[in-house]
Write a protein that holds these residues in place. Structure first.
Motif, mmCIF file in Angstrom:
data_model
loop_
_atom_site.group_PDB
_atom_site.id
_atom_site.type_symbol
_atom_site.label_atom_id
_atom_site.label_comp_id
_atom_site.label_asym_id
_atom_site.label_seq_id
_atom_site.Cartn_x
_atom_site.Cartn_y
_atom_site.Cartn_z
ATOM 1 N N LEU A 225 -4.086 -2.218 -11.907
ATOM 2 C CA LEU A 225 -3.692 -1.077 -12.722
ATOM 3 C C LEU A 225 -2.735 -0.165 -11.961
ATOM 4 C CD1 LEU A 225 -7.129 -0.134 -14.320
ATOM 5 C CD2 LEU A 225 -5.321 -1.579 -15.270
ATOM 6 N N GLN A 226 -2.965 -0.059 -10.629
ATOM 7 C CA GLN A 226 -2.147 0.847 -9.830
ATOM 8 C C GLN A 226 -2.331 0.543 -8.350
ATOM 9 O OE1 GLN A 226 -3.479 4.896 -10.189
ATOM 10 N NE2 GLN A 226 -1.645 5.752 -9.281
ATOM 11 N N VAL A 227 -1.251 0.650 -7.583
ATOM 12 C CA VAL A 227 -1.333 0.636 -6.125
ATOM 13 C C VAL A 227 -1.462 2.093 -5.726
ATOM 14 C CG1 VAL A 227 -0.133 0.135 -3.963
ATOM 15 C CG2 VAL A 227 0.023 -1.461 -5.879
ATOM 16 N N ARG A 228 -2.616 2.437 -5.126
ATOM 17 C CA ARG A 228 -2.895 3.838 -4.794
ATOM 18 C C ARG A 228 -2.651 4.166 -3.332
ATOM 19 N NH1 ARG A 228 -8.591 5.305 -7.079
ATOM 20 N NH2 ARG A 228 -8.011 7.239 -6.055
ATOM 21 N N GLN B 221 2.729 3.059 6.343
ATOM 22 C CA GLN B 221 2.051 3.256 5.060
ATOM 23 C C GLN B 221 3.000 3.112 3.872
ATOM 24 O OE1 GLN B 221 -1.398 4.316 4.436
ATOM 25 N NE2 GLN B 221 -1.747 3.653 6.539
ATOM 26 N N ALA B 222 4.124 3.795 3.912
ATOM 27 C CA ALA B 222 5.061 3.761 2.775
ATOM 28 C C ALA B 222 5.614 2.350 2.555
ATOM 29 C CB ALA B 222 6.202 4.750 2.996
ATOM 30 N N GLU B 223 5.946 1.655 3.637
ATOM 31 C CA GLU B 223 6.455 0.289 3.515
ATOM 32 C C GLU B 223 5.390 -0.643 2.942
ATOM 33 O OE1 GLU B 223 9.059 -1.304 6.820
ATOM 34 O OE2 GLU B 223 8.191 0.495 7.754
ATOM 35 N N ALA B 224 4.143 -0.461 3.365
ATOM 36 C CA ALA B 224 3.053 -1.300 2.862
ATOM 37 C C ALA B 224 2.826 -1.051 1.372
ATOM 38 C CB ALA B 224 1.775 -1.041 3.654
ATOM 39 N N ARG C 48 3.419 -3.005 -4.183
ATOM 40 C CA ARG C 48 3.934 -2.792 -5.546
ATOM 41 C C ARG C 48 4.878 -3.911 -5.963
ATOM 42 N NH1 ARG C 48 4.522 3.719 -5.032
ATOM 43 N NH2 ARG C 48 2.352 4.137 -5.614
ATOM 44 N N GLN C 49 5.611 -4.457 -5.007
ATOM 45 C CA GLN C 49 6.510 -5.584 -5.309
ATOM 46 C C GLN C 49 5.709 -6.872 -5.454
ATOM 47 O OE1 GLN C 49 7.506 -8.222 -2.898
ATOM 48 N NE2 GLN C 49 8.737 -9.134 -4.511
ATOM 49 N N ALA C 50 4.702 -7.064 -4.606
ATOM 50 C CA ALA C 50 3.920 -8.303 -4.608
ATOM 51 C C ALA C 50 2.999 -8.413 -5.815
ATOM 52 C CB ALA C 50 3.103 -8.416 -3.323
ATOM 53 N N VAL C 51 2.385 -7.309 -6.202
ATOM 54 C CA VAL C 51 1.449 -7.317 -7.332
ATOM 55 C C VAL C 51 1.734 -6.125 -8.249
ATOM 56 C CG1 VAL C 51 -0.426 -8.660 -6.315
ATOM 57 C CG2 VAL C 51 -0.328 -6.226 -5.866
ATOM 58 N N ASN D 78 3.033 -19.076 0.394
ATOM 59 C CA ASN D 78 1.625 -19.436 0.516
ATOM 60 C C ASN D 78 0.842 -18.886 -0.666
ATOM 61 O OD1 ASN D 78 -0.948 -20.064 1.266
ATOM 62 N ND2 ASN D 78 -0.939 -18.873 3.157
ATOM 63 N N GLN D 79 0.559 -19.731 -1.646
ATOM 64 C CA GLN D 79 -0.147 -19.291 -2.844
ATOM 65 C C GLN D 79 -1.577 -18.875 -2.535
ATOM 66 O OE1 GLN D 79 -0.073 -22.033 -6.099
ATOM 67 N NE2 GLN D 79 -1.343 -20.770 -7.389
ATOM 68 N N ALA D 80 -2.188 -19.454 -1.506
ATOM 69 C CA ALA D 80 -3.587 -19.176 -1.207
ATOM 70 C C ALA D 80 -3.780 -17.861 -0.472
ATOM 71 C CB ALA D 80 -4.169 -20.320 -0.378
ATOM 72 N N ALA D 81 -2.720 -17.221 -0.007
ATOM 73 C CA ALA D 81 -2.834 -16.010 0.792
ATOM 74 C C ALA D 81 -3.342 -14.839 -0.035
ATOM 75 C CB ALA D 81 -1.493 -15.659 1.412
ATOM 76 N N ASP D 82 -4.244 -14.061 0.568
ATOM 77 C CA ASP D 82 -4.660 -12.825 -0.084
ATOM 78 C C ASP D 82 -3.685 -11.718 0.323
ATOM 79 O OD1 ASP D 82 -5.510 -11.612 2.360
ATOM 80 O OD2 ASP D 82 -7.454 -12.578 2.186
ATOM 81 N N LEU D 83 -3.814 -10.555 -0.294
ATOM 82 C CA LEU D 83 -2.866 -9.476 -0.044
ATOM 83 C C LEU D 83 -2.926 -8.976 1.399
ATOM 84 C CD1 LEU D 83 -3.176 -7.471 -3.371
ATOM 85 C CD2 LEU D 83 -1.402 -9.084 -2.676
ATOM 86 N N GLY D 84 -4.106 -8.943 1.988
ATOM 87 C CA GLY D 84 -4.225 -8.519 3.383
ATOM 88 C C GLY D 84 -3.462 -9.441 4.301
#
Length: 123
Positions: free
Chosen positions: A18-21, A49-52, A57-60, A93-99
């Motif tokens: 819904l949102q990247v907070r 922080q800002a870059e992350a 926001r671009q990734a998801v 890498n499709q299996a990668a999580d966001l972290g």
């Protein structure tokens, strides 16, 4: 809802962004509910922080479907690995999580205080 997620920590649950907070904080929705999820196993330096946030926001972007791998909770916030159902934009890498994606992008490092469950996060 949080109690159910913690009872079955290995179960993957589909949700929608819904949102990247923040650099490690997402607002997710699941049918009629919404909840805050912190990405487990990663730390983002204050200077990045800002870059992350921009990377997330671009990734998801909003309405991206994701699976959750709950790993606990901290003051009412769900700690989870979050994996997009579609490949992360700009990732092979499709299996990668966001972290893991943040770590691979050089925007985060593995959480030094994380549990043994975080051992698989890319270094």
């Amino acid at each position: 809802m949080l109690a159910v997620l913690l009872v079955w920590p290995g179960a993957a649950l589909a949700a929608e962004v819904l949102q990247v907070r923040g650099a490690t904080l997402l607002q997710l929705g699941d049918q009629n509910r919404s909840y805050t999820v912190q990405l487990a196993c990663v730390e983002v330096a204050e200077a990045q922080q800002a870059e992350a946030v921009a990377w997330l926001r671009q990734a998801v972007p909003r309405h991206t479907r994701v699976n959750l791998r709950p790993m606990g909770q901290n003051q009412g916030v769900l700690l989870a690995r979050v994996q997009p159902l579609a490949p992360v934009r700009g990732s092979t890498n499709q299996a990668a999580d966001l972290g893991s994606g943040l770590i691979a992008a050089g925007l985060a490092q593995a959480d030094s205080h994380a549990s043994a469950d975080c051992a698989n996060v890319a270094a």
